[in-house]
Enzyme design. Structure first.
Site, PDB file in Angstrom:
ATOM      1  N   VAL A  84     -11.717 -18.076  28.375  1.00  0.00           N
ATOM      2  CA  VAL A  84     -11.312 -19.067  28.813  1.00  0.00           C
ATOM      3  C   VAL A  84      -9.805 -20.156  28.558  1.00  0.00           C
ATOM      4  O   VAL A  84      -9.450 -20.492  29.646  1.00  0.00           O
ATOM      5  CB  VAL A  84     -12.421 -20.091  27.650  1.00  0.00           C
ATOM      6  CG1 VAL A  84     -12.074 -21.623  28.440  1.00  0.00           C
ATOM      7  CG2 VAL A  84     -13.525 -19.480  27.559  1.00  0.00           C
ATOM      8  N   CYS A  85      -8.992 -19.682  27.296  1.00  0.00           N
ATOM      9  CA  CYS A  85      -8.181 -19.697  27.694  1.00  0.00           C
ATOM     10  C   CYS A  85      -7.006 -19.021  28.884  1.00  0.00           C
ATOM     11  O   CYS A  85      -5.770 -20.004  29.562  1.00  0.00           O
ATOM     12  CB  CYS A  85      -6.860 -19.952  26.192  1.00  0.00           C
ATOM     13  SG  CYS A  85      -7.860 -20.439  25.248  1.00  0.00           S
ATOM     14  N   SER A  86      -7.061 -17.940  29.087  1.00  0.00           N
ATOM     15  CA  SER A  86      -6.443 -17.549  30.165  1.00  0.00           C
ATOM     16  C   SER A  86      -7.415 -17.833  31.980  1.00  0.00           C
ATOM     17  O   SER A  86      -5.966 -18.563  32.630  1.00  0.00           O
ATOM     18  CB  SER A  86      -6.871 -16.059  30.375  1.00  0.00           C
ATOM     19  OG  SER A  86      -6.751 -15.798  28.971  1.00  0.00           O
TER      20      SER A  86
END
Lengths: 154, 176
Positions: free
Chosen positions: A43-45
């Site tokens: 998700v962060c990516s």
């Protein structure tokens, strides 16, 4: 989270292995602080890849984005290089999560920053904040609205 | 809930009847594998919903992550100037693994475009601007990754695997 209207507490963190970035150095620009749980996680990516593409829209509003997580400066370097990010990633590494705690977005249980956004005006005053559920990429529409509202209110 | 901004309009590429009760908008990236996965699903969704559905594709290329995505989007828009947007959209998704300039020209040829005109048009600012305008509209609409879908103007965050997606869309028909 720290409320809108408060002065964003100043801090200094490594943005590369041999350079530090001080928040107050960015005064004169709007600043987007993007706290996120972990380098490399899916998700962060996706969230950071999106912001990487929206940088040119942010810069039209004289805004600089910085990412902050508890990962180390070397981890940030590899992650940033791999994803071709055009904004700094700050290492809230030692003492671990100190700045995330200062900004009231630290997840004690996971030992990571929460997924949270702050938009600061040119004087370093917090104008907008948003805490996203851990697994949800918040997109960039909220940031963009906040930046536009700031420009309109001038 | 995130709202589609701007609403579907005359600048969009639309398949299906304007009067269809369901409107499905995809923000997609031609080099994104998830969008490639969605491509045949959307075809089946369209087949299954028939005249009840219109489908719109807007560009959302993540150019840093996918170096050929922007050019592919521009190529599809350029084909649109010869009224062959959808033919180009389809052939690009069907050959997603090869999106370099040479391949894009090959696809342009195989769908029967006037190649001289295509070569000329692809340099125009209007086609790159269209892609950029789509991208920015996606950001404003709360697109947070690709593919992102909007159903009748509202962002759809649910599962889009074929059976579930068709079932959901059909259930929306009864709501309307």
């Amino acid at each position: 989270m720290l409320a809108a209207g408060t002065l964003a507490p100043d801090f200094e963190l490594n943005c590369t292995p041999d350079q530090k970035l001080k928040l107050s150095e960015l005064q004169g620009k709007k600043v987007i602080l993007a706290f996120y749980p972990a380098d490399w996680s899916p998700v962060c990516s996706d969230e950071l890849a999106l912001y990487n593409e929206t940088m040119k829209i942010f810069s039209r509003h004289n805004a600089q984005l910085v990412g902050i997580s508890v990962d180390s400066k070397w981890c940030h370097l590899a992650f940033s290089h791999d994803r071709k990010f055009h904004f700094p990633l700050l290492a809230d590494f030692e003492p671990k999560g100190a700045i995330s705690k200062l900004y009231e977005v630290y997840d004690e249980k996971e030992g990571e920053s929460q997924r949270a956004l702050y938009v600061l005006d040119e004087k370093g005053i917090i104008r907008w904040n948003y805490l996203s559920p851990m697994g949800v990429n918040p997109g960039a529409d909220g940031i963009l609205n906040a930046l536009e509202d700031l420009d309109k209110s001038k | 809930m995130s709202q589609l901004k701007p609403p579907v309009n005359s600048k969009d590429h639309i398949q299906g009847k304007a009067t269809a009760p369901l409107e499905l908008v995809e923000y997609g990236d031609y080099q994104c594998l998830h969008c490639g996965h969605a491509y045949p699903i959307i075809k089946n969704v369209q087949r299954s919903l028939g005249a009840d559905l219109k489908f719109v594709f807007r560009n959302f290329p993540l150019a840093e992550a996918h170096p050929d995505a922007f050019n592919a989007a521009v190529a599809a828009e350029t084909a649109g100037l010869q009224h062959k947007f959808w033919e180009m959209h389809d052939i690009i998704f069907e050959n997603q693994e090869a999106l370099d300039s040479e391949s894009l020209f090959l696809y342009a040829r195989s769908i029967g475009l006037d190649l001289e005109r295509f070569k000329n048009d692809i340099q125009k600012n209007t086609v790159t601007e269209k892609v950029e305008i789509d991208f920015e509209s996606g950001v404003r609409s709360g697109v947070n990754g690709t593919p992102s879908f909007f159903i009748n103007g509202k962002k759809y965050n649910g599962d889009w695997e074929e059976d579930v997606f068709i079932q959901y869309l059909k259930s929306q028909l009864t709501v309307i």
